[in-house]
Design a protein around this motif. Structure first.
Motif, PDB file in Angstrom:
ATOM      1  N   PHE A  30      -4.474   7.527  13.022  1.00 44.47           N
ATOM      2  CA  PHE A  30      -4.863   7.274  11.635  1.00 44.47           C
ATOM      3  C   PHE A  30      -5.369   8.538  10.953  1.00 44.47           C
ATOM      4  N   THR A  31      -6.076   9.362  11.682  1.00 38.64           N
ATOM      5  CA  THR A  31      -6.671  10.568  11.095  1.00 38.64           C
ATOM      6  C   THR A  31      -5.805  11.816  11.273  1.00 38.64           C
ATOM      7  N   ASN A  32      -4.690  11.717  11.982  1.00 44.14           N
ATOM      8  CA  ASN A  32      -3.822  12.861  12.251  1.00 44.14           C
ATOM      9  C   ASN A  32      -2.912  13.125  11.046  1.00 44.14           C
ATOM     10  N   PRO A  33      -2.987  14.314  10.422  1.00 40.62           N
ATOM     11  CA  PRO A  33      -2.138  14.588   9.251  1.00 40.62           C
ATOM     12  C   PRO A  33      -0.658  14.699   9.584  1.00 40.62           C
ATOM     13  N   VAL A  88       1.726   4.723   5.301  1.00 39.38           N
ATOM     14  CA  VAL A  88       2.259   4.094   4.096  1.00 39.38           C
ATOM     15  C   VAL A  88       1.416   2.873   3.756  1.00 39.38           C
ATOM     16  N   VAL A  89       1.205   2.641   2.471  1.00 38.15           N
ATOM     17  CA  VAL A  89       0.497   1.465   1.962  1.00 38.15           C
ATOM     18  C   VAL A  89       1.494   0.637   1.156  1.00 38.15           C
ATOM     19  N   PRO A 114      -6.849  -5.327   7.984  1.00 34.58           N
ATOM     20  CA  PRO A 114      -5.707  -5.197   8.886  1.00 34.58           C
ATOM     21  C   PRO A 114      -5.373  -3.739   9.188  1.00 34.58           C
ATOM     22  N   ALA A 115      -4.626  -3.535  10.275  1.00 28.32           N
ATOM     23  CA  ALA A 115      -4.344  -2.178  10.744  1.00 28.32           C
ATOM     24  C   ALA A 115      -3.528  -1.403   9.712  1.00 28.32           C
ATOM     25  N   ALA A 171      -2.724  11.702   4.663  1.00 25.25           N
ATOM     26  CA  ALA A 171      -4.150  11.346   4.722  1.00 25.25           C
ATOM     27  C   ALA A 171      -4.301   9.945   5.306  1.00 25.25           C
ATOM     28  N   PRO A 172      -5.503   9.607   5.805  1.00 23.99           N
ATOM     29  CA  PRO A 172      -5.750   8.257   6.310  1.00 23.99           C
ATOM     30  C   PRO A 172      -5.868   7.267   5.160  1.00 23.99           C
ATOM     31  N   ILE A 173      -4.784   6.533   4.908  1.00 19.76           N
ATOM     32  CA  ILE A 173      -4.778   5.529   3.834  1.00 19.76           C
ATOM     33  C   ILE A 173      -4.413   4.173   4.414  1.00 19.76           C
TER      34      ILE A 173
END
Length: 259
Positions: free
Chosen positions: A144-147, A152-153, A186-187, A166-168
Motif C-alpha cells: 500500500f505504501t510502496n510507490p 486505483v480507486v 475495505p482493502a 501514492a497510498p489511495i
C-alpha cells in the motif's frame, strides 16, 4: 477467476522491445528453454482470443517468435510507449474501430488466460468505457505504501476514479507515528498492468496531448481519464503471477517454471 462470459473474437497484442535498462534483451531471455515473449504468447493463446500477435521493435524478436509458431509484426523503434506500438499494430492488422484489443505485457510469462478473457469481456459489457483493466485487493501494508505499486480507486460502477503511486484512498484516521498502522477496510486495490481497448480509441490515443497528472505520476492511463475516456476495472480475486523487470525477477520465474 471467472471466464464464463468471456467473448471470442478479440485480439491480443503483446508489445515487445529489446531496450531495457534493468534487463537487456528482455523479450529473448530464456525461461525453461523458450524466449520469454514466446512464453507470454503461449499463455495468451490459451485465452479465448481469435488471434495473438507480438508487436516487436527488433527483427530478432520477430524471428524468435516465428521459430516457435507465434505471429509477430515488426513495428517502429521510435515509439515512446507500448500503446503507441499497439496503435501501429492495429493499423498493420487492419482492425475495425469496434474491435477489442487486449494489451498483454511482454514480461508476464505467468499471465492467467482467464484474466485476459475477463478484461476483454468487461470492455464488451461496458459500451461507455474506452478502456478496461484489472485490479486486486492489497493484502500487505508495505504494498500500500510502496510507490512502485500502482493503486486505483473506483466508483460504484467499478469505473476508475484515479490511479496513483501514492497510498489511495488516503486513510485519514489510520495513521500512527507518521505512517499507516494497518490497511484500511475495505482493502485498497492494486492495479494490474493489463489493458483492453477498442481499436478506434487505440488509434486516437497517441494523438491526445500528454496530461499533467500523467507526467507527475508517470502513469499513461491517466491521459485517457484526463481527456474524458472512462476506464472499467475488473476485480480479480487473486494476484497475477510475478512479472519480469530485473535479473532477480527472471531467476524467480525460471525457478517457478522449472520446479
Amino acid at each position: 477467476m471467472t471466464t464464463a462470459s468471456a467473448p471470442t473474437g478479440f485480439t491480443v497484442v503483446i508489445p515487445a522491445r529489446m531496450a531495457s535498462s534493468r534487463l537487456p534483451n528482455k523479450p529473448l531471455a530464456d525461461i525453461a528453454g523458450l524466449p520469454m515473449v514466446v512464453r507470454v504468447a503461449q499463455r495468451a493463446l490459451l485465452s479465448h482470443a481469435s488471434q495473438v500477435v507480438v508487436a516487436a521493435d527488433d527483427e530478432r524478436i520477430v524471428q524468435a517468435c516465428q521459430a516457435h509458431g507465434i505471429r509477430a509484426l515488426l513495428t517502429r523503434q521510435d515509439h515512446v510507449s507500448g500503446s503507441d506500438r499497439l496503435a501501429e499494430a492495429c493499423q498493420l492488422l487492419g482492425l475495425p474501430d469496434d474491435a477489442v484489443v487486449v494489451n498483454v505485457q511482454g514480461d508476464e510469462p505467468l499471465i492467467h488466460p482467464g484474466l485476459i478473457n475477463d478484461v476483454a469481456g468487461l470492455l464488451a459489457q461496458r459500451p461507455e468505457a474506452s478502456m478496461s483493466t484489472a485490479a486486486h485487493a492489497i493484502a500487505h501494508l508495505e504494498e500500500f505504501t510502496n510507490p512502485n505499486v500502482v493503486k486505483v480507486v473506483l466508483d460504484a460502477r467499478q469505473m476508475a476514479l484515479y490511479f496513483s503511486r501514492a497510498p489511495i484512498p488516503w486513510w485519514r484516521d489510520g495513521q500512527a507515528d507518521g505512517g499507516f498502522k494497518s490497511l484500511p477496510s475495505p482493502a485498497p486495490l492494486r492495479h494490474v498492468g493489463i489493458y483492453g481497448y477498442r481499436a478506434g480509441f487505440l488509434r486516437l490515443f497517441p494523438q491526445l496531448p500528454p496530461a499533467p497528472i500523467e507526467k507527475m505520476e508517470s502513469l499513461e492511463q491517466l491521459r485517457a481519464m484526463w481527456h474524458g475516456h472512462p476506464i472499467a476495472v475488473h476485480i480479480t480475486p487473486e494476484a497475477p503471477g510475478p512479472g519480469v523487470d530485473t535479473p532477480e525477477d527472471l531467476a524467480r520465474v525460471r525457478a517457478l517454471l522449472t520446479a
